[in-house]
Design a protein around this motif. Structure first.
Motif, mmCIF file in Angstrom:
data_model
loop_
_atom_site.group_PDB
_atom_site.id
_atom_site.type_symbol
_atom_site.label_atom_id
_atom_site.label_comp_id
_atom_site.label_asym_id
_atom_site.label_seq_id
_atom_site.Cartn_x
_atom_site.Cartn_y
_atom_site.Cartn_z
ATOM 1 N N GLY A 5 0.813 -1.205 0.000
ATOM 2 C CA GLY A 5 0.000 0.000 0.000
ATOM 3 C C GLY A 5 0.847 1.256 0.000
ATOM 4 O O GLY A 5 0.344 2.356 -0.243
ATOM 5 N N ARG A 6 2.132 1.108 0.286
ATOM 6 C CA ARG A 6 3.039 2.247 0.262
ATOM 7 C C ARG A 6 3.285 2.705 -1.178
ATOM 8 O O ARG A 6 3.185 1.916 -2.111
ATOM 9 N N SER A 7 3.663 3.956 -1.328
ATOM 10 C CA SER A 7 4.054 4.460 -2.641
ATOM 11 C C SER A 7 5.407 3.875 -3.019
ATOM 12 O O SER A 7 6.175 3.423 -2.156
ATOM 13 N N LEU A 8 5.728 3.903 -4.302
ATOM 14 C CA LEU A 8 7.030 3.417 -4.743
ATOM 15 C C LEU A 8 8.158 4.235 -4.111
ATOM 16 O O LEU A 8 9.212 3.692 -3.777
ATOM 17 N N GLU A 42 11.493 2.998 -14.685
ATOM 18 C CA GLU A 42 10.683 4.082 -14.165
ATOM 19 C C GLU A 42 9.325 3.541 -13.710
ATOM 20 O O GLU A 42 8.830 2.537 -14.216
ATOM 21 N N ALA A 43 8.728 4.229 -12.747
ATOM 22 C CA ALA A 43 7.390 3.865 -12.291
ATOM 23 C C ALA A 43 6.366 4.235 -13.344
ATOM 24 O O ALA A 43 6.484 5.258 -14.009
ATOM 25 N N ALA A 44 5.363 3.388 -13.499
ATOM 26 C CA ALA A 44 4.275 3.677 -14.429
ATOM 27 C C ALA A 44 2.972 3.683 -13.643
ATOM 28 O O ALA A 44 2.561 2.671 -13.098
ATOM 29 N N GLU A 45 2.329 4.837 -13.537
ATOM 30 C CA GLU A 45 1.076 4.901 -12.799
ATOM 31 C C GLU A 45 -0.027 4.234 -13.605
ATOM 32 O O GLU A 45 -0.063 4.319 -14.834
ATOM 33 N N THR A 46 -0.957 3.576 -12.908
ATOM 34 C CA THR A 46 -1.987 2.805 -13.588
ATOM 35 C C THR A 46 -3.384 3.287 -13.188
ATOM 36 O O THR A 46 -3.949 2.814 -12.213
ATOM 37 N N ARG A 47 -3.877 4.262 -13.944
ATOM 38 C CA ARG A 47 -5.254 4.731 -13.755
ATOM 39 C C ARG A 47 -5.551 5.033 -12.290
ATOM 40 O O ARG A 47 -6.482 4.487 -11.718
ATOM 41 N N ALA A 48 -4.763 5.873 -11.684
ATOM 42 C CA ALA A 48 -4.969 6.217 -10.283
ATOM 43 C C ALA A 48 -5.005 7.732 -10.118
ATOM 44 O O ALA A 48 -3.993 8.355 -9.801
ATOM 45 N N PRO A 49 -6.139 8.369 -10.353
ATOM 46 C CA PRO A 49 -6.216 9.824 -10.213
ATOM 47 C C PRO A 49 -6.064 10.224 -8.749
ATOM 48 O O PRO A 49 -6.405 9.459 -7.846
ATOM 49 N N PRO A 50 -5.546 11.399 -8.489
ATOM 50 C CA PRO A 50 -5.407 11.857 -7.103
ATOM 51 C C PRO A 50 -6.774 12.081 -6.472
ATOM 52 O O PRO A 50 -7.758 12.375 -7.154
ATOM 53 N N LEU A 51 -6.829 11.914 -5.152
ATOM 54 C CA LEU A 51 -8.073 12.189 -4.443
ATOM 55 C C LEU A 51 -8.417 13.672 -4.556
ATOM 56 O O LEU A 51 -7.530 14.522 -4.629
ATOM 57 N N ASP A 52 -9.695 13.969 -4.567
ATOM 58 C CA ASP A 52 -10.161 15.349 -4.613
ATOM 59 C C ASP A 52 -9.596 16.140 -3.428
ATOM 60 O O ASP A 52 -9.581 15.669 -2.287
ATOM 61 N N LYS A 53 -9.107 17.338 -3.698
ATOM 62 C CA LYS A 53 -8.465 18.142 -2.655
ATOM 63 C C LYS A 53 -9.405 18.456 -1.504
ATOM 64 O O LYS A 53 -9.012 18.426 -0.335
ATOM 65 N N GLU A 54 -10.654 18.770 -1.817
ATOM 66 C CA GLU A 54 -11.602 19.091 -0.759
ATOM 67 C C GLU A 54 -11.894 17.861 0.089
ATOM 68 O O GLU A 54 -12.020 17.949 1.322
ATOM 69 N N LEU A 55 -11.997 16.705 -0.556
ATOM 70 C CA LEU A 55 -12.218 15.464 0.185
ATOM 71 C C LEU A 55 -11.033 15.203 1.114
ATOM 72 O O LEU A 55 -11.228 14.851 2.293
ATOM 73 N N LYS A 56 -9.826 15.374 0.626
ATOM 74 C CA LYS A 56 -8.656 15.150 1.467
ATOM 75 C C LYS A 56 -8.625 16.134 2.632
ATOM 76 O O LYS A 56 -8.240 15.767 3.751
ATOM 77 N N ARG A 57 -9.028 17.362 2.364
ATOM 78 C CA ARG A 57 -9.042 18.354 3.446
ATOM 79 C C ARG A 57 -9.988 17.923 4.552
ATOM 80 O O ARG A 57 -9.664 18.017 5.748
ATOM 81 N N ARG A 58 -11.175 17.439 4.167
ATOM 82 C CA ARG A 58 -12.156 17.008 5.166
ATOM 83 C C ARG A 58 -11.661 15.780 5.924
ATOM 84 O O ARG A 58 -11.804 15.690 7.147
ATOM 85 N N LEU A 59 -11.065 14.859 5.204
ATOM 86 C CA LEU A 59 -10.552 13.661 5.862
ATOM 87 C C LEU A 59 -9.389 13.990 6.788
ATOM 88 O O LEU A 59 -9.234 13.381 7.860
ATOM 89 N N ALA A 60 -8.598 14.967 6.399
ATOM 90 C CA ALA A 60 -7.429 15.335 7.203
ATOM 91 C C ALA A 60 -7.830 15.873 8.571
ATOM 92 O O ALA A 60 -7.077 15.732 9.545
ATOM 93 N N GLU A 81 0.479 2.229 -8.567
ATOM 94 C CA GLU A 81 1.775 2.405 -9.223
ATOM 95 C C GLU A 81 2.402 1.042 -9.502
ATOM 96 O O GLU A 81 2.128 0.072 -8.784
ATOM 97 N N MET A 82 3.257 0.994 -10.494
ATOM 98 C CA MET A 82 3.921 -0.260 -10.821
ATOM 99 C C MET A 82 5.291 0.013 -11.423
ATOM 100 O O MET A 82 5.467 0.952 -12.194
ATOM 101 N N ARG A 83 6.259 -0.824 -11.046
ATOM 102 C CA ARG A 83 7.580 -0.794 -11.668
ATOM 103 C C ARG A 83 7.949 -2.246 -11.982
ATOM 104 O O ARG A 83 7.980 -3.095 -11.091
ATOM 105 N N LEU A 84 8.216 -2.520 -13.247
ATOM 106 C CA LEU A 84 8.479 -3.887 -13.682
ATOM 107 C C LEU A 84 9.941 -4.259 -13.589
ATOM 108 O O LEU A 84 10.280 -5.436 -13.471
ATOM 109 N N ASP A 85 10.807 -3.265 -13.636
ATOM 110 C CA ASP A 85 12.241 -3.507 -13.662
ATOM 111 C C ASP A 85 12.891 -2.741 -12.517
ATOM 112 O O ASP A 85 12.518 -1.591 -12.255
ATOM 113 N N PRO A 86 13.845 -3.343 -11.802
ATOM 114 C CA PRO A 86 14.473 -2.632 -10.681
ATOM 115 C C PRO A 86 15.055 -1.283 -11.075
ATOM 116 O O PRO A 86 15.081 -0.357 -10.260
ATOM 117 N N ASP A 87 15.529 -1.175 -12.306
ATOM 118 C CA ASP A 87 16.147 0.068 -12.771
ATOM 119 C C ASP A 87 15.202 0.905 -13.625
ATOM 120 O O ASP A 87 15.604 1.921 -14.190
#
Length: 277
Positions: free
Chosen positions: A83-86, A115-133, A107-113
């Protein structure tokens, strides 16, 4: 599934009948098959002991030798699934880098060396994050972790706040019934992320790419979020092992992350002996 992996399944008793890590098949059963196996490993609570805060997690020095050795023996088919970020994963295992599925499949990285390739993961809405925070203000000891595509509320230092945290999250969700979000309960953590991707979806994607494609996965995990991966292992003729608790349908279990590290080290050493002249 190959003959020995099939034997692992038939040999295992039900989760309720398993008594100790001895119930997990000994590593030499897997040694002849590392060339056709993909090793997939959760991190916190599986490879690493759980710490009071996420930032305190660390990888024991001997684990580097084990993981790099298994990476070589599997021709690169070893991946961390977390669940951690790369970025967080890399900080823990620095200077090593490994193939990985991060952010619950975001996120996904196939090779140790590579680059990371993000897979259809949009950021959470800023207002939603503010409320959750604001939930972090319920009690000292609640730690807020913003991963961009998810937000985690850690309460290992404030276990008494668990009920209040989930009640507050439920109220926010009730105000946003159509929001495409999902709440992930974990070990002293409540994580809110976009729906539509999971560790299982990340593993499915991973298994379509070389060197993982066509191999039989061996997955080890400990938390509720790992159960989605446990569930898909039969689709790949793979094997699944839980840590710290017995989960219905898995092939075996370990009591502690230390037992997992010992298992992997023995697996590597047995393979080295088997391949020596």
């Amino acid at each position: 599934m190959d003959q020995d992996l099939a034997a692992m399944r038939s040999k295992e008793t039900s989760p309720q009948q398993q008594d100790a890590p001895d119930a997990v098949p000994v590593p030499h059963l897997l040694v002849p098959h590392l060339v056709t196996t993909a090793i997939l490993l959760d991190i916190d609570g599986t490879l690493l002991d759980l710490m009071p805060t996420p930032r305190e997690a660390f990888a024991p020095p001997e684990l580097s030798r084990t993981l790099n050795g298994l990476l070589a023996r599997t021709s690169g088919a070893l991946a961390l699934v977390s669940g951690r970020s790369l970025n967080d994963i890399d900080l823990i295992f620095a200077p090593d880098q490994f193939p990985a599925v991060g952010g619950h499949g975001a996120e996904m990285r196939l090779d140790p060396d590579g680059e990371a390739a993000e897979t259809r993961a949009p950021p959470l809405d800023k207002e939603l994050k503010r409320r959750l925070a604001t939930i972090a203000k319920l009690s000292p000891g609640i730690l807020l972790e913003d991963k961009g595509y998810s937000l985690a509320l850690h309460y290992r230092l404030a276990p008494h706040a668990e009920k209040a945290i989930y009640e507050s999250v439920s109220l926010i969700r009730a105000d946003l019934p159509n929001a495409p979000i999902e709440v992930l309960p974990g070990k002293f953590v409540c994580e809110i992320k976009h729906s539509g991707f999971t560790k299982a979806s990340g593993v499915r994607e991973l298994m379509t790419h070389p060197p993982f494609k066509g191999r039989r996965p061996l997955f080890i995990g400990d938390d509720v979020t790992d159960e989605t991966v446990f569930a898909i292992m039969p689709d790949f003729d793979g094997a699944a092992f839980s840590v710290g608790r017995r989960v219905h349908g898995v092939d075996g279990h370990f009591d502690t992350p230390s037992d997992v590290r010992t298992f992997l080290a023995r697996l590597l050493d047995d393979q080295s002996v088997a391949q020596s002249p």
